[in-house]
Design an enzyme around this catalytic site. Structure first.
Site, mmCIF file in Angstrom:
data_model
loop_
_atom_site.group_PDB
_atom_site.id
_atom_site.type_symbol
_atom_site.label_atom_id
_atom_site.label_comp_id
_atom_site.label_asym_id
_atom_site.label_seq_id
_atom_site.Cartn_x
_atom_site.Cartn_y
_atom_site.Cartn_z
ATOM 1 N N GLY A 1 -50.771 12.278 9.441
ATOM 2 C CA GLY A 1 -49.344 11.906 9.132
ATOM 3 C C GLY A 1 -49.559 10.691 8.162
ATOM 4 O O GLY A 1 -50.854 10.427 8.083
ATOM 5 N N CYS B 1 -55.182 5.641 12.262
ATOM 6 C CA CYS B 1 -54.388 5.223 11.335
ATOM 7 C C CYS B 1 -55.255 5.403 10.073
ATOM 8 O O CYS B 1 -56.307 4.794 9.878
ATOM 9 C CB CYS B 1 -53.555 4.037 11.150
ATOM 10 N N LEU B 2 -55.015 6.234 8.989
ATOM 11 C CA LEU B 2 -55.726 6.318 7.668
ATOM 12 C C LEU B 2 -55.859 4.874 7.107
ATOM 13 O O LEU B 2 -56.659 4.508 6.419
ATOM 14 C CB LEU B 2 -55.222 7.200 6.828
ATOM 15 N N GLU C 1 -45.280 6.695 12.163
ATOM 16 C CA GLU C 1 -45.055 6.566 10.715
ATOM 17 C C GLU C 1 -43.873 6.053 10.511
ATOM 18 O O GLU C 1 -43.825 5.314 9.188
ATOM 19 C CB GLU C 1 -45.046 8.329 10.141
ATOM 20 N N HIS D 1 -44.629 2.413 10.140
ATOM 21 C CA HIS D 1 -45.000 1.979 8.676
ATOM 22 C C HIS D 1 -43.686 1.671 7.715
ATOM 23 O O HIS D 1 -44.136 0.646 6.934
ATOM 24 C CB HIS D 1 -45.643 2.964 8.124
HETATM 25 C C1 LIG Z 1 -63.425 7.300 10.317
HETATM 26 C C2 LIG Z 1 -61.944 7.298 10.467
HETATM 27 O O1 LIG Z 1 -61.227 6.405 9.785
HETATM 28 O O2 LIG Z 1 -61.258 8.519 10.947
HETATM 29 C C3 LIG Z 1 -59.985 8.761 11.132
HETATM 30 C C4 LIG Z 1 -59.023 8.018 11.530
HETATM 31 C C5 LIG Z 1 -57.741 8.058 11.459
HETATM 32 C C6 LIG Z 1 -57.420 9.311 10.909
HETATM 33 C C7 LIG Z 1 -56.140 9.878 10.899
HETATM 34 C C8 LIG Z 1 -54.986 9.361 11.522
HETATM 35 C C9 LIG Z 1 -53.342 9.829 11.477
HETATM 36 O O3 LIG Z 1 -53.244 10.797 10.619
HETATM 37 N N1 LIG Z 1 -52.613 9.192 11.979
HETATM 38 C C10 LIG Z 1 -51.391 9.353 11.880
HETATM 39 C C11 LIG Z 1 -50.405 9.080 12.964
HETATM 40 C C12 LIG Z 1 -50.697 9.357 14.240
HETATM 41 C C13 LIG Z 1 -51.435 8.692 15.116
HETATM 42 C C14 LIG Z 1 -51.576 9.237 16.353
HETATM 43 C C15 LIG Z 1 -51.194 10.587 16.701
HETATM 44 C C16 LIG Z 1 -50.386 11.296 15.947
HETATM 45 C C17 LIG Z 1 -50.470 10.816 14.492
HETATM 46 C C18 LIG Z 1 -58.243 10.258 10.133
HETATM 47 C C19 LIG Z 1 -59.795 9.803 10.238
HETATM 48 O O4 LIG Z 1 -60.566 10.580 9.644
HETATM 49 C C20 LIG Z 1 -61.377 11.443 10.093
HETATM 50 C C21 LIG Z 1 -62.586 11.925 9.223
HETATM 51 O O5 LIG Z 1 -61.241 11.512 11.434
HETATM 52 CO CO LIG Z 2 -50.537 5.182 10.248
#
Ligand SMILES: CC(=O)Oc1ccc(/C=C/C(=O)NCCc2ccccc2)cc1OC(C)=O
Ligand SMILES: [Co+2]
Length: 175
Positions: free
Chosen positions: A45, A95-96, A138, A141
């Site tokens: 997201g 969260c990114l 989202e 945000h």
């Molecule tokens: C090292 C690091 O930061 O890892 C991450 C952390 C978060 C994310 C992504 C989070 C994300 O897309 N969140 C969207 C909102 C959401 C939160 C919880 C459930 C549904 C939607 C990706 C990561 O990168 C890797 C390689 O896993």
């Molecule tokens: Co976020």
């Protein structure tokens, strides 16, 4: 093209995003760049403010049963409004914009959302499960709210301690 993700504690993430009135080529280019950025960073997201555009647009691409993310399940929401909620659920969110930190957050279990698609058409979606959680994360945000802002006092203290330690490690690894 991949955009730079704005990371905590950047103040821009606290801005309130503005409604989108023009469903033009500019918007479509932003949505396409958001998708490349989100998928390129392993996200599911992303809100426009996370790539520096304080506009009420967000995208979601929840992996399916065998953990595949396919573009035909991509959802693009412009000017979303939650019209109904029921139930409560807790999930360990990430969260990114807050890399390497994950914490349990309480959300509505089921929601109904009115929004517009990239061409301005009005849509209604009823969501539960991970999609419901992601939409709420989202949409926060768009109000300048990060999931770490919703933590209890003690959990927030834990985050700030971990964040400082990670920053120190980053500095050491650079020197
Ligand atoms: C090292 C690091 O930061 O890892 C991450 C952390 C978060 C994310 C992504 C989070 C994300 O897309 N969140 C969207 C909102 C959401 C939160 C919880 C459930 C549904 C939607 C990706 C990561 O990168 C890797 C390689 O896993
Ligand atoms: Co976020």
């Amino acid at each position: 093209m991949k955009l730079t993700i704005v990371e905590y504690p950047d103040k821009r993430l606290k801005e309130k995003s503005k409604s989108i009135e023009k469903f033009d080529k500019e918007l479509h280019k932003l949505l396409d760049a958001m998708y490349e950025t989100m998928v390129g960073s392993n996200g599911i997201g992303l809100a426009a403010i996370q790539v520096g555009h304080a506009k009420r647009a967000l995208i979601l691409n929840i992996p399916d049963e065998d953990d595949e993310q396919s573009i035909d399940t991509l959802i693009e929401m412009i000017n979303p409004i939650i019209t109904q909620t029921s139930g409560v659920t807790t999930y360990q969110e990430g969260c990114l914009s807050v890399p390497s930190f994950y914490e349990d957050v309480e959300r509505h279990e089921n929601i109904t959302v009115n929004y517009q698609d990239r061409d301005g058409n009005t849509k209604i979606i009823e969501a539960d499960g991970l999609l419901s959680i992601a939409i709420q994360h989202e949409m926060d945000h768009l109000e300048g709210i990060l999931f770490i802002d919703k933590l209890s006092y003690s959990r927030r203290k834990k985050f700030e301690k971990e964040y400082k330690r990670m920053q120190k490690e980053k500095k050491l690894s650079k020197s």
